[in-house]
Motif scaffolding. Structure first.
Motif, PDB file in Angstrom:
ATOM      1  N   LEU A  94       0.839  -1.189   0.000  1.00  0.00           N
ATOM      2  CA  LEU A  94       0.000   0.000   0.000  1.00  0.00           C
ATOM      3  C   LEU A  94       0.880   1.247   0.000  1.00  0.00           C
ATOM      4  O   LEU A  94       1.782   1.390   0.836  1.00  0.00           O
ATOM      5  N   LYS A  95       0.607   2.159  -0.900  1.00  0.00           N
ATOM      6  CA  LYS A  95       1.403   3.366  -1.094  1.00  0.00           C
ATOM      7  C   LYS A  95       1.252   4.343   0.071  1.00  0.00           C
ATOM      8  O   LYS A  95       0.263   4.318   0.797  1.00  0.00           O
ATOM      9  N   GLY A  96       2.230   5.210   0.240  1.00  0.00           N
ATOM     10  CA  GLY A  96       2.155   6.258   1.253  1.00  0.00           C
ATOM     11  C   GLY A  96       2.255   5.709   2.657  1.00  0.00           C
ATOM     12  O   GLY A  96       3.215   5.012   2.990  1.00  0.00           O
ATOM     13  N   SER A  97       1.268   5.982   3.486  1.00  0.00           N
ATOM     14  CA  SER A  97       1.294   5.542   4.883  1.00  0.00           C
ATOM     15  C   SER A  97       1.172   4.038   5.040  1.00  0.00           C
ATOM     16  O   SER A  97       1.429   3.500   6.117  1.00  0.00           O
ATOM     17  N   GLY A  98       0.760   3.343   3.979  1.00  0.00           N
ATOM     18  CA  GLY A  98       0.724   1.882   4.001  1.00  0.00           C
ATOM     19  C   GLY A  98      -0.414   1.302   4.811  1.00  0.00           C
ATOM     20  O   GLY A  98      -1.404   1.970   5.101  1.00  0.00           O
ATOM     21  N   CYS A  99      -0.240   0.041   5.203  1.00  0.00           N
ATOM     22  CA  CYS A  99      -1.290  -0.667   5.929  1.00  0.00           C
ATOM     23  C   CYS A  99      -1.334  -0.270   7.397  1.00  0.00           C
ATOM     24  O   CYS A  99      -2.331  -0.467   8.084  1.00  0.00           O
ATOM     25  N   GLY A 100      -0.209   0.252   7.895  1.00  0.00           N
ATOM     26  CA  GLY A 100      -0.140   0.659   9.295  1.00  0.00           C
ATOM     27  C   GLY A 100       0.093  -0.472  10.260  1.00  0.00           C
ATOM     28  O   GLY A 100       0.182  -0.257  11.470  1.00  0.00           O
ATOM     29  N   ASP A 101       0.214  -1.693   9.752  1.00  0.00           N
ATOM     30  CA  ASP A 101       0.318  -2.854  10.641  1.00  0.00           C
ATOM     31  C   ASP A 101       1.595  -3.658  10.475  1.00  0.00           C
ATOM     32  O   ASP A 101       2.097  -4.219  11.442  1.00  0.00           O
ATOM     33  N   CYS A 102       2.143  -3.706   9.267  1.00  0.00           N
ATOM     34  CA  CYS A 102       3.323  -4.550   9.032  1.00  0.00           C
ATOM     35  C   CYS A 102       4.561  -3.913   9.672  1.00  0.00           C
ATOM     36  O   CYS A 102       4.570  -2.723  10.008  1.00  0.00           O
ATOM     37  N   PRO A 103       5.631  -4.681   9.854  1.00  0.00           N
ATOM     38  CA  PRO A 103       6.846  -4.144  10.480  1.00  0.00           C
ATOM     39  C   PRO A 103       7.419  -2.927   9.756  1.00  0.00           C
ATOM     40  O   PRO A 103       7.904  -1.988  10.393  1.00  0.00           O
ATOM     41  N   ALA A 104       7.365  -2.925   8.425  1.00  0.00           N
ATOM     42  CA  ALA A 104       7.906  -1.790   7.672  1.00  0.00           C
ATOM     43  C   ALA A 104       7.116  -0.520   7.949  1.00  0.00           C
ATOM     44  O   ALA A 104       7.684   0.563   8.096  1.00  0.00           O
ATOM     45  N   CYS A 105       5.791  -0.650   8.030  1.00  0.00           N
ATOM     46  CA  CYS A 105       4.948   0.519   8.317  1.00  0.00           C
ATOM     47  C   CYS A 105       5.174   1.038   9.731  1.00  0.00           C
ATOM     48  O   CYS A 105       5.204   2.251   9.963  1.00  0.00           O
ATOM     49  N   HIS A 106       5.337   0.124  10.689  1.00  0.00           N
ATOM     50  CA  HIS A 106       5.583   0.538  12.063  1.00  0.00           C
ATOM     51  C   HIS A 106       6.879   1.342  12.157  1.00  0.00           C
ATOM     52  O   HIS A 106       6.925   2.406  12.800  1.00  0.00           O
ATOM     53  N   LEU A 107       7.931   0.845  11.522  1.00  0.00           N
ATOM     54  CA  LEU A 107       9.236   1.508  11.573  1.00  0.00           C
ATOM     55  C   LEU A 107       9.170   2.876  10.902  1.00  0.00           C
ATOM     56  O   LEU A 107       9.661   3.879  11.430  1.00  0.00           O
ATOM     57  N   ARG A 108       8.529   2.924   9.752  1.00  0.00           N
ATOM     58  CA  ARG A 108       8.398   4.174   8.993  1.00  0.00           C
ATOM     59  C   ARG A 108       7.585   5.209   9.768  1.00  0.00           C
ATOM     60  O   ARG A 108       7.989   6.369   9.900  1.00  0.00           O
ATOM     61  N   SER A 109       6.437   4.793  10.299  1.00  0.00           N
ATOM     62  CA  SER A 109       5.550   5.705  11.018  1.00  0.00           C
ATOM     63  C   SER A 109       6.186   6.224  12.304  1.00  0.00           C
ATOM     64  O   SER A 109       6.111   7.420  12.618  1.00  0.00           O
ATOM     65  N   ARG A 110       6.828   5.330  13.039  1.00  0.00           N
ATOM     66  CA  ARG A 110       7.480   5.733  14.288  1.00  0.00           C
ATOM     67  C   ARG A 110       8.583   6.746  14.023  1.00  0.00           C
ATOM     68  O   ARG A 110       8.744   7.736  14.757  1.00  0.00           O
ATOM     69  N   GLY A 111       9.348   6.534  12.957  1.00  0.00           N
ATOM     70  CA  GLY A 111      10.415   7.459  12.607  1.00  0.00           C
ATOM     71  C   GLY A 111       9.886   8.820  12.206  1.00  0.00           C
ATOM     72  O   GLY A 111      10.441   9.849  12.581  1.00  0.00           O
ATOM     73  N   LEU A 112       8.780   8.833  11.452  1.00  0.00           N
ATOM     74  CA  LEU A 112       8.201  10.108  11.024  1.00  0.00           C
ATOM     75  C   LEU A 112       7.654  10.881  12.214  1.00  0.00           C
ATOM     76  O   LEU A 112       7.865  12.101  12.329  1.00  0.00           O
ATOM     77  N   GLN A 113       6.972  10.198  13.110  1.00  0.00           N
ATOM     78  CA  GLN A 113       6.430  10.865  14.298  1.00  0.00           C
ATOM     79  C   GLN A 113       7.545  11.460  15.148  1.00  0.00           C
ATOM     80  O   GLN A 113       7.438  12.590  15.642  1.00  0.00           O
ATOM     81  N   GLU A 114       8.624  10.700  15.313  1.00  0.00           N
ATOM     82  CA  GLU A 114       9.764  11.193  16.094  1.00  0.00           C
ATOM     83  C   GLU A 114      10.377  12.414  15.423  1.00  0.00           C
ATOM     84  O   GLU A 114      10.710  13.402  16.093  1.00  0.00           O
ATOM     85  N   TYR A 115      10.509  12.353  14.090  1.00  0.00           N
ATOM     86  CA  TYR A 115      11.112  13.480  13.383  1.00  0.00           C
ATOM     87  C   TYR A 115      10.254  14.736  13.479  1.00  0.00           C
ATOM     88  O   TYR A 115      10.750  15.825  13.792  1.00  0.00           O
ATOM     89  N   LEU A 116       8.965  14.600  13.239  1.00  0.00           N
ATOM     90  CA  LEU A 116       8.088  15.772  13.262  1.00  0.00           C
ATOM     91  C   LEU A 116       7.998  16.386  14.655  1.00  0.00           C
ATOM     92  O   LEU A 116       7.801  17.593  14.790  1.00  0.00           O
ATOM     93  N   ALA A 117       8.155  15.557  15.692  1.00  0.00           N
ATOM     94  CA  ALA A 117       8.093  16.060  17.069  1.00  0.00           C
ATOM     95  C   ALA A 117       9.368  16.803  17.466  1.00  0.00           C
ATOM     96  O   ALA A 117       9.364  17.608  18.406  1.00  0.00           O
ATOM     97  N   ASN A 118      10.467  16.534  16.750  1.00  0.00           N
ATOM     98  CA  ASN A 118      11.757  17.152  17.095  1.00  0.00           C
ATOM     99  C   ASN A 118      12.467  17.618  15.821  1.00  0.00           C
ATOM    100  O   ASN A 118      13.670  17.427  15.656  1.00  0.00           O
ATOM    101  N   ARG A 119      11.724  18.240  14.946  1.00  0.00           N
ATOM    102  CA  ARG A 119      12.175  18.507  13.581  1.00  0.00           C
ATOM    103  C   ARG A 119      13.492  19.288  13.516  1.00  0.00           C
ATOM    104  O   ARG A 119      14.455  18.838  12.877  1.00  0.00           O
ATOM    105  N   ASP A 120      13.544  20.427  14.141  1.00  0.00           N
ATOM    106  CA  ASP A 120      14.728  21.275  14.018  1.00  0.00           C
ATOM    107  C   ASP A 120      15.977  20.611  14.577  1.00  0.00           C
ATOM    108  O   ASP A 120      17.050  20.656  13.965  1.00  0.00           O
ATOM    109  N   THR A 121      15.827  19.954  15.725  1.00  0.00           N
ATOM    110  CA  THR A 121      16.975  19.311  16.366  1.00  0.00           C
ATOM    111  C   THR A 121      17.495  18.159  15.534  1.00  0.00           C
ATOM    112  O   THR A 121      18.710  18.026  15.294  1.00  0.00           O
TER     113      THR A 121
END
Length: 234
Positions: free
Chosen positions: A195-222
Motif C-alpha cells: 500500500l502506497k504512502g502511509s501503508g497498511c499501518g500494521d506490518c513491520p515496515a509501516c511501524h518503523l516508517r511511522s514511528r520514525g516520522l512521528q519522532e522526526y516531526l516532534a523534534n524537527r529542528d533538532t
C-alpha cells in the motif's frame, strides 16, 4: 580539458529509503541511473511506483530487470503470497520477510551495470541502525561485497550507503533537507502489504516508517540539524 562526468547507479525500489538515496544522488552526481528488480515480490506495485518516481525525478536512465529466478529459489513472506508477514522471527532468528541472497544478487547486477556505463558508485539504501534484522543490510556485508566486486571486475567501484548509520527519524530528516519530505511520505511504497504512502499501518515496515516520522516531526529542528552534520549532507 574535458570535464569528468560523475556517474552513479542507485538500487531503486520506490520505497522510502531508496527514494531518499536517489534524491541525494541527483544532487551529488552529474548522471544518475536507477536500477529496479522484478523478482516476483508480493508488493509488485513498487515497480510501477519506482518507474513513476524515476521519470518524475529525472534519472538519466532506469532499468527494470527481471530476476524471477530469485522467486524460484528464495522462500520468504515477500516472495510467497501464502506466507503472512509476521512481526516475530523465524526459527533461524531472522524475520520471515528476509529474502536470502537478494542484496547479493542486486548489488552484483548493479555493479555490472555500473561497470558498463562507467559509474564510480552503486548506491543502496541499506541501514544497520534501524533495520529489520537482515544480515545483508549490515556494513560488514557491504564492505565484503564491495571488495568482491572490485576484485572480480578489476575496476574501482564504491558501494555507497548514505543511510547506514541513520535511524528512521534521521532518514526522514535527510529527505526533508533535500526538499522531498512530502514526496517520500505520500508517493513511495515501503509497506510489505503493497500500500502506497502511509501503508497498511500494521506490518513491520509501516511501524518503523511511522514511528520514525512521528519522532522526526516532534523534534524537527533538532534532528534535522543533527542529521545535516552527521551525514554531511550537501
Amino acid at each position: 580539458m574535458t570535464a569528468v562526468v560523475r556517474k552513479a547507479v542507485v538500487v531503486f525500489s520506490g520505497g522510502q529509503d531508496s527514494t531518499t538515496c536517489l534524491v541525494q544522488a541527483l544532487k551529488k552526481y552529474d548522471e544518475v541511473h536507477a536500477i529496479t528488480f522484478d523478482y516476483g515480490q508480493r508488493h509488485r506495485l513498487e515497480i510501477e511506483i519506482a518507474q513513476e518516481l524515476g521519470t518524475r525525478l529525472g534519472v538519466a536512465a532506469h532499468k527494470v530487470l527481471d530476476v524471477g529466478v530469485l522467486n524460484e529459489l528464495a522462500i520468504s513472506a515477500l516472495t510467497r503470497d501464502e506466507i503472512p508477514v509476521d512481526h516475530g522471527l523465524a526459527d533461524n532468528g531472522l524475520p520471515n520477510t528476509f529474502v536470502p541472497g537478494r542484496n547479493i544478487l542486486f548489488l552484483t547486477l548493479a555493479g555490472i551495470y555500473a561497470y558498463q556505463i562507467g559509474a564510480e558508485a552503486v548506491i543502496t539504501g541499506v541501514c544497520e541502525t534501524d533495520f529489520s534484522g537482515y544480515p545483508d543490510c549490515r556494513n560488514e556485508f557491504i564492505q565484503a561485497m564491495e571488495s568482491a566486486l572490485v576484485k572480480g571486475m578489476d575496476r574501482p567501484l564504491k558501494l555507497v550507503t548514505p543511510l547506514m548509520w541513520l535511524n528512521k527519524a534521521e532518514t526522514w530528516a535527510m529527505a526533508d533537507h533535500y526538499g522531498a519530505l512530502e514526496l517520500v511520505r505520500d508517493d513511495t511504497l515501503t509497506c510489505y502489504n503493497g500500500l502506497k504512502g502511509s501503508g497498511c499501518g500494521d506490518c513491520p515496515a509501516c511501524h518503523l516508517r511511522s514511528r520514525g516520522l512521528q519522532e522526526y516531526l516532534a523534534n524537527r529542528d533538532t534532528i534535522l540539524c543533527g542529521t545535516r552534520e552527521k551525514a554531511q549532507l550537501v
